[in-house]
Design a protein around this motif. Structure first.
Motif, mmCIF file in Angstrom:
data_model
loop_
_atom_site.group_PDB
_atom_site.id
_atom_site.type_symbol
_atom_site.label_atom_id
_atom_site.label_comp_id
_atom_site.label_asym_id
_atom_site.label_seq_id
_atom_site.Cartn_x
_atom_site.Cartn_y
_atom_site.Cartn_z
ATOM 1 N N ASP A 167 1.621 -5.383 5.321
ATOM 2 C CA ASP A 167 1.337 -5.425 6.758
ATOM 3 C C ASP A 167 0.246 -4.384 7.044
ATOM 4 O OD1 ASP A 167 1.246 -5.301 9.475
ATOM 5 O OD2 ASP A 167 3.365 -4.732 9.768
ATOM 6 N N LEU A 168 -0.956 -4.843 7.378
ATOM 7 C CA LEU A 168 -2.088 -3.920 7.592
ATOM 8 C C LEU A 168 -1.985 -3.201 8.937
ATOM 9 C CD1 LEU A 168 -4.900 -6.316 6.295
ATOM 10 C CD2 LEU A 168 -3.772 -4.477 5.023
ATOM 11 N N GLN A 169 -1.010 -3.625 9.765
ATOM 12 C CA GLN A 169 -0.718 -3.007 11.058
ATOM 13 C C GLN A 169 -1.870 -3.118 12.062
ATOM 14 O OE1 GLN A 169 0.703 0.859 9.510
ATOM 15 N NE2 GLN A 169 2.763 0.234 10.139
ATOM 16 N N ALA A 170 -2.847 -3.940 11.730
ATOM 17 C CA ALA A 170 -3.944 -4.249 12.666
ATOM 18 C C ALA A 170 -4.607 -5.508 12.127
ATOM 19 C CB ALA A 170 -4.946 -3.109 12.744
ATOM 20 N N VAL A 171 -5.349 -6.177 12.987
ATOM 21 C CA VAL A 171 -5.990 -7.433 12.581
ATOM 22 C C VAL A 171 -7.369 -7.143 11.975
ATOM 23 C CG1 VAL A 171 -6.896 -9.643 13.406
ATOM 24 C CG2 VAL A 171 -4.715 -8.757 14.296
ATOM 25 N N TYR A 172 -7.569 -7.732 10.840
ATOM 26 C CA TYR A 172 -8.850 -7.570 10.137
ATOM 27 C C TYR A 172 -9.368 -8.939 9.717
ATOM 28 C CZ TYR A 172 -7.568 -2.619 9.468
ATOM 29 O OH TYR A 172 -7.216 -1.316 9.658
ATOM 30 N N ASN A 173 -10.696 -9.013 9.479
ATOM 31 C CA ASN A 173 -11.251 -10.137 8.726
ATOM 32 C C ASN A 173 -11.347 -9.637 7.284
ATOM 33 O OD1 ASN A 173 -12.230 -10.633 11.580
ATOM 34 N ND2 ASN A 173 -12.907 -12.502 10.544
ATOM 35 N N ILE A 174 -10.609 -10.303 6.419
ATOM 36 C CA ILE A 174 -10.478 -9.810 5.042
ATOM 37 C C ILE A 174 -11.686 -10.252 4.216
ATOM 38 C CG2 ILE A 174 -9.001 -9.746 3.001
ATOM 39 C CD1 ILE A 174 -7.775 -8.539 5.623
ATOM 40 N N LEU A 181 2.349 -5.966 -9.971
ATOM 41 C CA LEU A 181 1.151 -5.391 -9.355
ATOM 42 C C LEU A 181 1.193 -3.878 -9.490
ATOM 43 C CD1 LEU A 181 1.499 -7.391 -6.008
ATOM 44 C CD2 LEU A 181 -0.043 -7.981 -7.900
ATOM 45 N N CYS A 182 0.198 -3.287 -10.151
ATOM 46 C CA CYS A 182 0.177 -1.825 -10.228
ATOM 47 C C CYS A 182 -0.485 -1.210 -9.002
ATOM 48 C CB CYS A 182 -0.486 -1.369 -11.522
ATOM 49 S SG CYS A 182 0.643 -1.581 -12.930
ATOM 50 N N GLU A 183 -1.432 -1.914 -8.432
ATOM 51 C CA GLU A 183 -2.003 -1.481 -7.156
ATOM 52 C C GLU A 183 -2.706 -2.681 -6.527
ATOM 53 O OE1 GLU A 183 -1.180 1.572 -6.345
ATOM 54 O OE2 GLU A 183 -2.226 1.854 -4.463
ATOM 55 N N VAL A 184 -2.655 -2.729 -5.210
ATOM 56 C CA VAL A 184 -3.389 -3.758 -4.475
ATOM 57 C C VAL A 184 -4.284 -3.050 -3.460
ATOM 58 C CG1 VAL A 184 -3.233 -5.703 -2.874
ATOM 59 C CG2 VAL A 184 -1.578 -5.501 -4.750
ATOM 60 N N ASP A 185 -5.562 -3.364 -3.512
ATOM 61 C CA ASP A 185 -6.512 -2.839 -2.523
ATOM 62 C C ASP A 185 -6.944 -4.003 -1.641
ATOM 63 O OD1 ASP A 185 -6.528 -0.433 -4.085
ATOM 64 O OD2 ASP A 185 -8.105 -1.292 -5.346
ATOM 65 N N VAL A 186 -7.003 -3.749 -0.342
ATOM 66 C CA VAL A 186 -7.474 -4.787 0.580
ATOM 67 C C VAL A 186 -8.666 -4.222 1.352
ATOM 68 C CG1 VAL A 186 -6.873 -6.249 2.556
ATOM 69 C CG2 VAL A 186 -5.151 -5.782 0.775
ATOM 70 N N PHE A 187 -9.694 -5.044 1.465
ATOM 71 C CA PHE A 187 -10.900 -4.639 2.195
ATOM 72 C C PHE A 187 -11.194 -5.631 3.301
ATOM 73 C CE2 PHE A 187 -11.140 -3.340 -2.221
ATOM 74 C CZ PHE A 187 -11.246 -1.960 -2.077
ATOM 75 N N GLY A 188 -11.632 -5.107 4.415
ATOM 76 C CA GLY A 188 -11.935 -5.994 5.530
ATOM 77 C C GLY A 188 -12.589 -5.235 6.657
ATOM 78 N N VAL A 189 -13.011 -6.002 7.654
ATOM 79 C CA VAL A 189 -13.612 -5.395 8.840
ATOM 80 C C VAL A 189 -12.685 -5.668 10.024
ATOM 81 C CG1 VAL A 189 -15.990 -5.516 8.024
ATOM 82 C CG2 VAL A 189 -14.995 -7.486 9.182
ATOM 83 N N PRO A 190 -12.562 -4.713 10.937
ATOM 84 C CA PRO A 190 -11.681 -4.930 12.082
ATOM 85 C C PRO A 190 -12.036 -6.249 12.778
ATOM 86 C CG PRO A 190 -12.452 -2.669 12.050
ATOM 87 C CD PRO A 190 -13.208 -3.402 10.980
ATOM 88 N N GLY A 191 -11.039 -7.075 13.017
ATOM 89 C CA GLY A 191 -11.320 -8.400 13.572
ATOM 90 C C GLY A 191 -10.837 -8.533 15.012
#
Ligand SMILES: *[C@@H]1O[C@H](CO)[C@@H](O)[C@H](O)[C@H]1NC(C)=O
Ligand SMILES: *[C@@H]1O[C@H](CO)[C@@H](O)[C@H](O)[C@H]1NC(C)=O
Ligand SMILES: *[C@@H]1O[C@H](CO)[C@@H](O)[C@H](O)[C@H]1NC(C)=O
Ligand SMILES: *[C@@H]1O[C@H](CO)[C@@H](O)[C@H](O)[C@H]1NC(C)=O
Ligand SMILES: *[C@@H]1O[C@H](CO)[C@@H](O)[C@H](O)[C@H]1NC(C)=O
Length: 349
Positions: free
Chosen positions: A256-263, A339-349
């Motif tokens: 849960d990124l706790q905010a909306v993003y465009n991934i 999964l040893c680590e998960v990175d998520v990248f995005g811009v605030p949407g």
């Protein structure tokens, strides 16, 4: 007088009384010293000598293939003999005699430059014809011009593209594509900037995570939170990676990124070889990444990794459609999602 001198004298005589009369110096020539404004080609040369006699002048003119006219002046007891070369529209007769320096290599008048010994040339501004291409700056130089190319171009007139990709400018695994006068980096997941040298913030780090089941649930050693704990070790026992339970054939993990993003992309750090030397890193395969605005609907396709993964591989899964969502889900349809680590990248949407 020997034969040669006599011949030269004759030539001089002819020059004086043919060219010399028909093509006398122009007043422009006198004014400028070296060049007539009315010249055919903008090139005119004059060679000035101090001599003792007309014969010496004739001799020298006769020996010079380029010489097509001569003038004489008598100054302070010396003859000044002036040879002329080149072509001119010489229509005016001169009456006065100018005093020239003995050497013909003296500095040329303003606006002219010395092209060779004794030859002055009009310094035309070649930049007026805009010879420099692709935004280059033109600088006029004596007899030529100099292009200062914009970045990305080379060559005398800046018409040759520089293939910047040959220097591998894109960092951190970015892909370079060359274009006329430029290049573009397509960055690997997690990086941005023109050269992919800027690290994007990992928006999953420390965020609440859940998974379909947990291996050896009793002590929660392989809980969902370990994929976003910032620990990038890949020994599943020592470094805490997530593992789903035996028998869970539709395992998933969700943050849960706790905010909306465009991934833009998701990275999965795969497990390493285990302590017994067994390599089961290829279990990471047919992995689907989806995105959603609510916990109950995380169905928007983001990306897919067919795999199989290898030990400690950092798998980059790009999301070309930049799907919008607050939740990111990783799922597969065979047992054990690790999964040893998960990175998520995005811009605030
Ligand atoms: C030569 O000069 C004369 C007088 O200035 C001018 O009338 C004539 O057009 C010129 N000829 C050329 C070819 O420039
Ligand atoms: C042309 O310009 C470049 C860059 O300003 C300079 O390095 C070079 O010396 C110049 N060449 C000439 C012939 O002026
Ligand atoms: C969306 O995903 C949920 C589970 O997260 C599933 O129950 C539901 O059927 C999915 N909806 C669609 C339209 O695929
Ligand atoms: C893991 O897989 C990637 C992608 O196929 C490959 O580039 C890399 O060399 C592999 N590493 C090992 C250790 O096999
Ligand atoms: C984010 O996604 C939404 C929905 O797909 C889209 O309308 C919006 O243009 C996207 N924004 C960016 C910055 O890509």
């Amino acid at each position: 007088m020997n034969f040669f001198a006599a011949r030269s004298y004759l030539l001089c005589f002819i020059l004086m009384y043919s060219y010399g009369q028909l093509l006398p110096l122009t007043s422009d020539f006198i004014k400028q010293g070296y060049v007539s404004e009315g010249m055919d080609e903008g090139v005119f040369a004059v060679h000035i000598l101090e001599i003792k006699s007309l014969i010496e002048c004739a001799l020298r003119c006769g020996m010079n293939l380029l010489c097509n006219a001569v003038d004489f002046c008598f100054l302070d007891g010396l003859y000044t003999c002036r040879f002329r070369y080149g072509h001119a529209n010489l229509s005016n007769t001169i009456t006065q005699c100018e005093v020239y320096e003995i050497t013909a290599s003296k500095d040329c008048p303003d606006g002219l430059f010395l092209r060779a010994q004794g030859i002055c040339k009009i310094n035309t501004d070649e930049c007026q014809n805009d010879p420099c291409l692709n935004g280059a700056t033109c600088t006029n130089t004596p007899g030529s011009f100099n292009c200062t190319c914009d970045a990305g171009w080379t060559g005398i007139v800046c018409d040759e593209d520089i293939n910047e990709c040959l220097d591998n400018p894109c960092q951190n695994g970015g892909t370079c594509s060359n274009s006329d006068g430029s290049f573009t980096c397509t960055c690997a997941g997690g990086f941005t900037g023109a050269l992919c040298n800027e690290v994007l913030p990992n928006i999953a780090l420390g965020k609440p995570a859940a998974q379909s089941s947990t291996f050896l649930d009793s002590n929660a050693a392989y809980a969902a939170a370990y994929a976003v704990d910032g620990n990038r070790g890949t020994d599943v026992v020592v470094d805490k990676c997530t593992i789903t339970r035996d028998g869970d054939t539709n395992p998933w993990w969700r943050v849960d990124l706790q905010a909306v993003y465009n991934i833009t992309s998701v990275r999965i750090l795969n497990r390493g070889i285990n302590q017994k030397g067994k390599d089961i890193s290829d279990w990471l395969r047919d992995v689907t990444v989806t995105v959603g605005l609510t916990e109950s609907d995380v169905n928007t396709s983001c990306g897919f990794f067919a795999g199989p993964g290898n030990a400690s591989q950092l798998v980059v899964i790009d999301c070309p459609t930049l799907p919008q969502g607050r939740f990111v889900k990783i799922s597969k349809t065979t047992e054990h999602l690790i999964l040893c680590e998960v990175d998520v990248f995005g811009v605030p949407g």
